[in-house]
Scaffold this active site. Structure first.
Site, mmCIF file in Angstrom:
data_model
loop_
_atom_site.group_PDB
_atom_site.id
_atom_site.type_symbol
_atom_site.label_atom_id
_atom_site.label_comp_id
_atom_site.label_asym_id
_atom_site.label_seq_id
_atom_site.Cartn_x
_atom_site.Cartn_y
_atom_site.Cartn_z
ATOM 1 N N ASN A 47 -12.920 -3.511 2.320
ATOM 2 C CA ASN A 47 -13.989 -2.515 2.367
ATOM 3 C C ASN A 47 -14.985 -2.692 1.223
ATOM 4 O O ASN A 47 -14.604 -3.055 0.113
ATOM 5 C CB ASN A 47 -13.387 -1.117 2.318
ATOM 6 C CG ASN A 47 -12.633 -0.768 3.588
ATOM 7 O OD1 ASN A 47 -13.079 -1.090 4.687
ATOM 8 N ND2 ASN A 47 -11.491 -0.137 3.453
ATOM 9 N N ASP B 244 0.860 -1.194 0.000
ATOM 10 C CA ASP B 244 0.000 0.000 0.000
ATOM 11 C C ASP B 244 0.895 1.242 0.000
ATOM 12 O O ASP B 244 1.854 1.336 0.774
ATOM 13 C CB ASP B 244 -0.917 -0.009 1.232
ATOM 14 C CG ASP B 244 -2.073 0.961 1.081
ATOM 15 O OD1 ASP B 244 -3.225 0.520 1.067
ATOM 16 O OD2 ASP B 244 -1.808 2.191 0.976
ATOM 17 N N ILE B 245 0.580 2.169 -0.866
ATOM 18 C CA ILE B 245 1.411 3.365 -1.040
ATOM 19 C C ILE B 245 1.288 4.325 0.144
ATOM 20 O O ILE B 245 2.159 5.155 0.372
ATOM 21 C CB ILE B 245 1.028 4.065 -2.366
ATOM 22 C CG1 ILE B 245 2.177 4.881 -2.909
ATOM 23 C CG2 ILE B 245 -0.228 4.916 -2.243
ATOM 24 C CD1 ILE B 245 2.157 4.985 -4.406
ATOM 25 N N HIS C 194 -10.042 -5.422 -3.208
ATOM 26 C CA HIS C 194 -8.716 -5.573 -2.601
ATOM 27 C C HIS C 194 -8.854 -5.928 -1.136
ATOM 28 O O HIS C 194 -9.717 -5.420 -0.437
ATOM 29 C CB HIS C 194 -7.873 -4.300 -2.780
ATOM 30 C CG HIS C 194 -8.554 -3.050 -2.327
ATOM 31 N ND1 HIS C 194 -9.506 -2.398 -3.073
ATOM 32 C CD2 HIS C 194 -8.417 -2.336 -1.183
ATOM 33 C CE1 HIS C 194 -9.925 -1.333 -2.411
ATOM 34 N NE2 HIS C 194 -9.290 -1.279 -1.262
ATOM 35 N N HIS D 20 -6.898 -5.817 2.386
ATOM 36 C CA HIS D 20 -5.783 -5.206 3.109
ATOM 37 C C HIS D 20 -5.202 -6.211 4.097
ATOM 38 O O HIS D 20 -5.952 -6.858 4.840
ATOM 39 C CB HIS D 20 -6.267 -4.018 3.954
ATOM 40 C CG HIS D 20 -6.771 -2.834 3.194
ATOM 41 N ND1 HIS D 20 -5.999 -1.709 2.976
ATOM 42 C CD2 HIS D 20 -7.972 -2.561 2.633
ATOM 43 C CE1 HIS D 20 -6.713 -0.812 2.322
ATOM 44 N NE2 HIS D 20 -7.921 -1.300 2.092
ATOM 45 N N GLN E 123 -15.334 1.921 0.506
ATOM 46 C CA GLN E 123 -14.352 1.399 -0.464
ATOM 47 C C GLN E 123 -13.950 2.528 -1.406
ATOM 48 O O GLN E 123 -14.748 2.975 -2.221
ATOM 49 C CB GLN E 123 -14.953 0.230 -1.259
ATOM 50 C CG GLN E 123 -13.969 -0.366 -2.258
ATOM 51 C CD GLN E 123 -14.544 -1.528 -3.053
ATOM 52 O OE1 GLN E 123 -15.737 -1.852 -2.949
ATOM 53 N NE2 GLN E 123 -13.710 -2.164 -3.842
ATOM 54 N N GLU E 124 -12.696 2.955 -1.275
ATOM 55 C CA GLU E 124 -12.228 4.092 -2.072
ATOM 56 C C GLU E 124 -11.903 3.651 -3.504
ATOM 57 O O GLU E 124 -12.343 4.277 -4.461
ATOM 58 C CB GLU E 124 -10.996 4.674 -1.392
ATOM 59 C CG GLU E 124 -10.547 6.017 -1.915
ATOM 60 C CD GLU E 124 -9.204 6.412 -1.316
ATOM 61 O OE1 GLU E 124 -8.355 6.878 -2.066
ATOM 62 O OE2 GLU E 124 -9.032 6.225 -0.088
HETATM 63 P P1 AMP Z 1 -9.922 1.358 0.306
HETATM 64 O O1 AMP Z 1 -10.487 1.415 -1.093
HETATM 65 O O2 AMP Z 1 -10.427 2.447 1.181
HETATM 66 O O3 AMP Z 1 -10.062 -0.003 0.924
HETATM 67 O O4 AMP Z 1 -8.360 1.606 0.230
HETATM 68 C C1 AMP Z 1 -7.649 1.840 -0.945
HETATM 69 C C2 AMP Z 1 -6.193 1.706 -0.599
HETATM 70 O O5 AMP Z 1 -5.437 1.757 -1.815
HETATM 71 C C3 AMP Z 1 -5.637 2.806 0.302
HETATM 72 O O6 AMP Z 1 -5.070 2.216 1.465
HETATM 73 C C4 AMP Z 1 -4.587 3.500 -0.568
HETATM 74 O O7 AMP Z 1 -3.468 3.941 0.160
HETATM 75 C C5 AMP Z 1 -4.220 2.420 -1.561
HETATM 76 N N1 AMP Z 1 -3.712 2.884 -2.831
HETATM 77 C C6 AMP Z 1 -4.268 3.807 -3.653
HETATM 78 N N2 AMP Z 1 -3.519 3.974 -4.757
HETATM 79 C C7 AMP Z 1 -2.468 3.122 -4.642
HETATM 80 C C8 AMP Z 1 -1.334 2.840 -5.472
HETATM 81 N N3 AMP Z 1 -1.134 3.451 -6.637
HETATM 82 N N4 AMP Z 1 -0.451 1.911 -5.030
HETATM 83 C C9 AMP Z 1 -0.633 1.287 -3.853
HETATM 84 N N5 AMP Z 1 -1.685 1.510 -3.036
HETATM 85 C C10 AMP Z 1 -2.583 2.425 -3.420
#
Ligand code: AMP
Ligand code: ZN
Length: 122
Positions: A85, A29-30, A96, A98, A90-91
């Protein structure tokens, strides 16, 4: 489709890839919550828990177990939390899982590249 995780799969967007096979990819995760925070994604674009196929889910679980062992061996983690999420929390709209390590003594959050190098060390 304008999906950042699909672009990570094709290599259009770079990632710190820890593992990949025909069905899944694992990368750091970035914006990690802890050292070794990883995401496991299916290569086929699906949204969430409703859309993921059971076979892929089972495979994700096998890969998760292997990643847990890797984190224990290389980063000496004391615990591991799995989060997936759905819906408005879910962003990124590509399934995915975690993997968030826990360290009982606490930790200094290190640069993702440094963690990548530790995990890739033979
Ligand atoms: P969520 O959708 O809330 O479960 O989380 C999305 C996750 O993706 C977050 O923890 C971000 O930090 C991660 N994320 C977003 N873009 C990237 C990327 N380019 N490389 C790695 N992780 C990412
Ligand atoms: Zn996608």
């Amino acid at each position: 489709m304008n999906c950042i995780f699909c672009k990570i799969i094709t290599g259009e967007i770079p990632s710190y890839t820890i593992y990949e096979d025909e069905f899944v990819k694992v990368f750091l995760d970035i914006n990690p919550d802890s050292n070794g925070h990883m995401l496991i994604i299916p290569k086929k674009h699906v949204l969430d828990i409703t859309e993921i196929e059971n076979e892929i889910w089972n495979h994700l679980l096998d890969v998760t177990k292997n990643m847990k062992s890797l984190l224990e061996e290389k980063l000496k983690i004391d615990g591991l939390t799995l989060i997936q999420n759905n819906g408005v929390i879910q962003e990124v709209k590509h399934f995915h899982l975690h993997l968030k390590p826990y360290y009982k003594e606490g930790q200094d959050l290190l640069p993702v590249e440094e963690i990548y190098n530790k995990l890739k060390e033979l």
